[in-house]
Design a protein around this motif. Structure first.
Motif, short mmCIF file in Angstrom:
data_model
loop_
_atom_site.label_atom_id
_atom_site.label_comp_id
_atom_site.label_asym_id
_atom_site.label_seq_id
_atom_site.Cartn_x
_atom_site.Cartn_y
_atom_site.Cartn_z
N THR A 250 27.98 39.73 33.93
CA THR A 250 28.60 38.41 34.05
C THR A 250 27.91 37.45 33.08
O THR A 250 26.80 37.74 32.59
N THR A 275 36.38 39.90 25.89
CA THR A 275 36.56 39.27 27.20
C THR A 275 35.26 38.63 27.68
O THR A 275 35.26 37.53 28.22
N GLY A 279 34.38 34.55 28.35
CA GLY A 279 33.81 34.06 29.60
C GLY A 279 32.52 33.29 29.38
O GLY A 279 32.28 32.27 30.03
N GLU A 448 42.54 33.39 28.79
CA GLU A 448 42.95 34.74 28.44
C GLU A 448 44.47 34.82 28.44
O GLU A 448 45.14 34.02 29.10
N LYS A 470 41.81 28.01 31.68
CA LYS A 470 40.41 27.69 31.95
C LYS A 470 40.32 26.85 33.21
O LYS A 470 41.28 26.17 33.61
N ASP A 502 44.16 36.04 37.16
CA ASP A 502 43.37 36.99 36.37
C ASP A 502 44.31 38.07 35.83
O ASP A 502 45.48 38.14 36.21
#
Length: 524
Positions: A250, A275, A279, A448, A470, A502
């Motif tokens: 993460t 990805t 993040g 995304e 976002k 997601d």
């Protein structure tokens, strides 16, 4: 070294790495969440594991399953098996008991080396499977063990280190990796002892120019082809130090390593995926340029949108070196370089690899036209175990068919078009889902995006985008459609946009467009 240079009749990759570092006994090789493993102790423990596996009666070329979170016991287990001429089968730690039952049966694994936290999933798999293993070796067990199980430390110290490696050749089976197939069962991809040597020489040294002064940290785990090179083959080939992390990468977990909060060492080299970079750049606690010690950042797993690379460079002052590799080729064969980055492309062929783009008729396509990507190089897998038809389809003579669409540019660089089965024909013209996705994420509100083709009322294919915004951001369908029309040819804009929380992804972070297509088909 020239990729045409043979390694000789006898070559054991584990022995090769141990010999490379025989003069670095006191230096840290791996640092995990609990301890530091020096190169000297690594050497001893690898040879003890080799002796222990031999002591179980496991013979050369038989398989052992390696189901373990990233920790110091992982490279010891992997290299210990290879040192003994036994074939480690490194598997994804995020799968189900059904998956592990299949892999046990498919690989005919004679033993399993497993993290204590993953033992319940393995036990469930063994209950489902008719295949029997001789021993289960448990790293950091969380509960008392059964008679057929042994604690890793006990196993390591039960025998003296094996003095002599198995006399393997560079073409002997060295290890397996299972492909993360988008449909059907994963394929057991068989790699030789020589293959990781070539990826380290051609990419780790030749392109990334790693040195023993580097501290490496990979978001991709060791059971992935990308992570195996990043965190084992490459750093060990030059005597560098690697930070290992069991938990998921993460933004918060990654930043702790970048800032040296876990092991006291800040990585100089970070390997990630698009990805993950998206993040991190959206995280409220993003570190400053001055707080991190990164000199080199690598990306693979999926194509890197230009806007993402440019934003990262503006913030950290370091380019993201984007490339493409595959389980079948073991690591990256087409890449930008630290000295030459062209965002929006995957760069140029890695020296030692040949690239061809072919049309549906098998003939080479001209520059500017999309074609199927074929690769020729010394790290290609030997086969898919027990799958002759798929082996013949993918490994064609000296060439490997990647399943990706690419365009070759005038400067010799290559631009990603998408997976061959993801490409869309809209109004009779190929549309790359990735191109539309990369445009959407340039919008200030978009985190995304994933694009698929859906049939309209007349049965014609049109593009549909699934968009993740976002946190706290807003956007309308019409606004995003106008944004894409302004930047791309009009026929490429998404006719429909669905806002979602997601996107479905593989364990490597790749978007699973086929799942979106399945959802659309069921909805229809």
């Amino acid at each position: 070294m020239d990729a045409s240079t043979p390694l000789g009749d006898s070559f054991n990759f584990a022995q090769h790495l141990l010999v490379c570092n025989s003069q670095r006994a006191s230096k840290a090789a791996f640092i995990d969440d609990h301890s530091t493993l020096s190169y000297g102790l690594l050497d001893e423990r690898v040879r003890r594991v080799a002796a222990g596996l031999r002591g179980l009666g496991i013979k050369r070329e038989e398989r052992v399953l390696l189901l373990m979170h990233d920790c110091n016991d992982w490279p010891v287990s992997f290299l210990g098996a290879m040192y003994a001429g036994i074939v480690p089968v490194a598997v994804n730690t995020l799968l189900t008991a059904d998956d592990y039952a299949y892999m046990l049966e498919h690989s005919r694994a004679q033993a399993v080396l497993v993290s204590g936290a993953l033992l319940p999933a393995l036990t469930a798999a063994m209950t489902k499977s008719d295949h029997e293993v001789s021993k289960v070796i448990v790293s950091r067990p969380a509960a008392p063990l059964h008679p057929a199980e042994v604690e890793f430390e006990t196993f390591v110290h039960a025998q003296s280190p094996l003095n002599k490696p198995a006399a393997t050749s560079p073409d002997d089976p060295g290890f397996w990796l299972y492909s993360s197939g988008s449909t059907g069962r994963p394929k057991g991809t068989v790699h030789s002892h020589g293959n990781p040597y070539w990826t380290a020489e051609l990419y780790g040294k030749g392109v990334l120019a790693l040195t023993e002064r580097d501290v490496c940290f990979s978001a991709a785990k060791l059971f992935f082809a990308y992570g195996l090179g990043n965190a084992l083959s490459f750093p060990m080939s030059v005597g560098a130090t690697t930070l290992l992390m069991a938990e998921r990468a993460t933004p918060d977990a990654t930043f702790k390593r970048w800032l040296g909060q876990i092991a006291g060492l800040k990585p100089t080299v970070f390997y990630g995926a698009p990805t993950g970079f998206a993040g991190m750049l959206a995280a409220p606690n993003l570190p400053t340029r001055a707080e991190v010690g990164l000199r080199l950042v690598s990306s693979a797993g999926e194509a890197l949108p230009a806007e993402l690379g440019e934003r990262f460079k503006r913030h950290f002052g370091v380019d993201i070196v984007d490339g493409i590799g595959s389980t079948e080729m073991l690591h990256i064969f087409l890449s930008n370089t630290p000295e030459r980055v062209r965002y929006g492309t995957t760069g140029w062929p890695v020296p030692g690899y040949d690239i061809e783009l072919r049309g549906d008729d098998g003939a080479a396509v001209p520059d500017g036209e999309p074609g199927d990507l074929y690769i020729r190089g010394p790290s290609a897998a030997m086969m898919y175990w027990g799958n002759r038809a798929k082996t013949r389809e993918t490994f064609q003579g000296g060439w490997t068919k990647s399943g990706d669409k690419y365009v070759r540019n005038a400067d010799g660089s290559y631009t990603y078009g998408g997976r061959s089965d993801d490409m869309l024909k809209v109004s009779g013209i190929y549309v790359s889902p990735f191109e539309v996705e990369a445009t959407l994420v340039q919008h200030a509100s978009v985190l995304e995006a994933a694009v698929i083709g859906v049939p309209d009322a007349q049965g014609l294919t049109k593009t549909k985008a699934f968009v993740v915004l976002k946190a706290g951001a807003q956007a309308t369908e019409a606004e995003l459609q106008a944004f894409v029309k302004d930047k791309l040819a009009p026929y490429k804009y998404p006719r429909q946009i669905a806002f979602v929380d997601d996107l479905p992804k593989t364990a490597t972070g790749k978007i699973q467009r086929f799942k979106l297509r399945e959802l659309e088909a069921h909805a229809a």
